[in-house]
Design a protein around this motif. Structure first.
Motif, short mmCIF file in Angstrom:
data_model
loop_
_atom_site.label_atom_id
_atom_site.label_comp_id
_atom_site.label_asym_id
_atom_site.label_seq_id
_atom_site.Cartn_x
_atom_site.Cartn_y
_atom_site.Cartn_z
N VAL A 77 33.53 -25.49 -33.87
CA VAL A 77 32.48 -24.80 -32.95
C VAL A 77 32.55 -25.72 -31.63
O VAL A 77 32.34 -25.49 -30.37
N LEU A 78 32.81 -27.15 -31.70
CA LEU A 78 32.68 -28.13 -30.66
C LEU A 78 34.08 -27.97 -29.72
O LEU A 78 34.00 -28.10 -28.57
N GLU A 79 35.15 -27.29 -30.42
CA GLU A 79 36.17 -26.85 -29.66
C GLU A 79 36.04 -25.48 -28.90
O GLU A 79 36.46 -25.38 -27.76
N LEU A 80 35.20 -24.71 -29.55
CA LEU A 80 34.74 -23.49 -28.69
C LEU A 80 33.74 -23.67 -27.53
O LEU A 80 33.98 -23.28 -26.53
N VAL A 81 32.63 -24.57 -27.97
CA VAL A 81 31.74 -24.84 -26.58
C VAL A 81 31.84 -26.17 -26.00
O VAL A 81 31.46 -26.38 -24.89
N GLY A 82 32.76 -26.89 -26.40
CA GLY A 82 32.98 -28.47 -25.93
C GLY A 82 32.32 -29.33 -26.68
O GLY A 82 31.12 -29.05 -27.09
N GLU A 83 32.35 -30.70 -26.14
CA GLU A 83 31.85 -31.78 -26.95
C GLU A 83 30.14 -32.01 -26.25
O GLU A 83 29.47 -32.35 -26.89
N ASP A 84 30.11 -31.39 -25.11
CA ASP A 84 28.65 -31.46 -24.46
C ASP A 84 28.10 -30.11 -24.61
O ASP A 84 28.21 -29.40 -23.69
N VAL A 85 27.29 -29.96 -25.72
CA VAL A 85 26.69 -28.98 -26.14
C VAL A 85 25.46 -28.50 -25.32
O VAL A 85 25.25 -27.25 -24.77
N GLY A 86 25.06 -29.55 -24.49
CA GLY A 86 23.83 -29.45 -23.57
C GLY A 86 24.40 -28.88 -22.48
O GLY A 86 23.71 -27.80 -21.63
N GLU A 87 25.61 -29.51 -21.96
CA GLU A 87 26.06 -28.71 -20.74
C GLU A 87 26.45 -27.37 -20.97
O GLU A 87 26.34 -26.34 -20.01
N PHE A 88 27.10 -27.07 -22.00
CA PHE A 88 27.09 -25.48 -22.49
C PHE A 88 26.05 -24.64 -22.37
O PHE A 88 25.99 -23.60 -21.55
N ALA A 89 24.96 -25.19 -22.98
CA ALA A 89 23.85 -24.45 -23.04
C ALA A 89 23.12 -24.16 -21.44
O ALA A 89 22.89 -23.02 -21.29
N GLU A 90 23.37 -25.31 -20.61
CA GLU A 90 22.88 -25.29 -19.37
C GLU A 90 23.47 -24.12 -18.47
O GLU A 90 23.06 -23.42 -17.99
N ASN A 91 24.77 -24.16 -18.75
CA ASN A 91 25.92 -23.26 -18.09
C ASN A 91 25.40 -21.65 -18.48
O ASN A 91 25.22 -20.83 -17.95
N MET A 92 25.16 -21.77 -19.96
CA MET A 92 25.01 -20.47 -20.25
C MET A 92 23.62 -19.93 -19.67
O MET A 92 23.39 -18.76 -19.35
N LEU A 93 22.53 -20.81 -19.39
CA LEU A 93 21.26 -20.53 -18.89
C LEU A 93 21.27 -19.95 -17.29
O LEU A 93 20.73 -19.00 -17.18
N HIS A 94 22.36 -20.76 -16.63
CA HIS A 94 22.58 -20.36 -15.31
C HIS A 94 23.24 -18.73 -15.34
O HIS A 94 23.29 -18.00 -14.51
N GLU A 95 24.05 -18.65 -16.31
CA GLU A 95 24.90 -17.38 -16.12
C GLU A 95 24.01 -16.23 -16.56
O GLU A 95 24.17 -15.05 -16.23
N ILE A 96 23.00 -16.25 -17.47
CA ILE A 96 22.31 -15.38 -18.06
C ILE A 96 21.34 -14.72 -16.76
O ILE A 96 21.24 -13.55 -16.64
N GLN A 97 21.11 -15.78 -15.83
CA GLN A 97 20.50 -15.11 -14.40
C GLN A 97 19.15 -14.07 -15.07
O GLN A 97 18.91 -13.44 -14.21
N ALA A 98 18.45 -14.77 -16.05
CA ALA A 98 17.32 -13.88 -16.45
C ALA A 98 16.33 -14.63 -15.93
O ALA A 98 16.18 -15.64 -15.33
N LYS A 99 15.06 -14.18 -15.93
CA LYS A 99 13.89 -14.54 -15.43
C LYS A 99 13.55 -15.72 -16.37
O LYS A 99 13.35 -15.43 -17.57
N THR A 100 13.40 -16.81 -15.94
CA THR A 100 13.06 -17.99 -16.77
C THR A 100 11.74 -18.81 -16.38
O THR A 100 11.15 -18.43 -15.19
N ARG A 101 11.40 -19.52 -17.21
CA ARG A 101 10.21 -20.26 -16.73
C ARG A 101 10.24 -21.14 -15.51
O ARG A 101 9.34 -21.06 -14.74
N ILE A 102 11.31 -21.75 -15.33
CA ILE A 102 11.60 -22.46 -14.23
C ILE A 102 11.50 -21.44 -12.71
O ILE A 102 10.88 -21.82 -11.96
N ASN A 103 12.05 -20.40 -12.99
CA ASN A 103 11.91 -19.31 -11.75
C ASN A 103 10.53 -19.07 -11.63
O ASN A 103 9.95 -18.85 -10.22
N GLU A 104 9.71 -18.77 -12.74
CA GLU A 104 8.46 -18.30 -12.62
C GLU A 104 7.64 -19.64 -11.92
O GLU A 104 6.74 -19.31 -11.16
N LEU A 105 7.93 -20.91 -12.11
CA LEU A 105 7.09 -22.15 -11.85
C LEU A 105 7.47 -21.96 -10.38
O LEU A 105 6.35 -22.25 -9.40
#
Length: 121
Positions: A77-105
């Motif tokens: 799994v870490l080969e799939l997403v990379g060693e920095d899972v947090g970075e992967f998750a943040e990139n995923m969040l940006h790619e989603i471009q869904a309405k997020t709590r940050i956007n609402e704030l």
């Protein structure tokens, strides 16, 4: 959901819950390391949802499919997403471009600023 009929709302909610439970059962079929990473990414993404969080379900299902493919190909799994899972998750969040709590704030902040600035005009 735009349908105001309570029956349709609850029917859709039941359908969505059944789909979510099915997907979470599929998650349990993945290797433990995949489950750990998936749950951490899921926790991270839930922090940024707006409203009921329905905007995050489809991306989470897509992540599950991605993980199923990776596990099926015996990729760690870490080969799939990379060693920095947090970075992967943040990139995923940006790619989603869904309405997020940050956007609402940010939207609410901009509304307050505009209201206050325009008050004196």
């Amino acid at each position: 959901m735009t349908d105001k009929n309570p029956y349709n709302y609850f029917k859709q909610m039941f359908t969505d819950k059944a789909e979510y439970n099915k997907k979470m059962a599929e998650l349990k079929d993945l290797p433990q390391e995949y489950q750990v990473v998936y749950k951490e990414i899921q926790k991270f993404l839930w922090e940024f949802t707006a409203g009921d969080g329905m905007d995050m379900l489809q991306p989470m299902y897509e992540l599950l499919a991605f993980f199923q493919e990776g596990a099926g190909n015996n990729i760690p799994v870490l080969e799939l997403v990379g060693e920095d899972v947090g970075e992967f998750a943040e990139n995923m969040l940006h790619e989603i471009q869904a309405k997020t709590r940050i956007n609402e704030l940010k939207r609410k902040m901009n509304e307050r600023v505009a209201k206050e600035i325009n008050k004196g005009k």
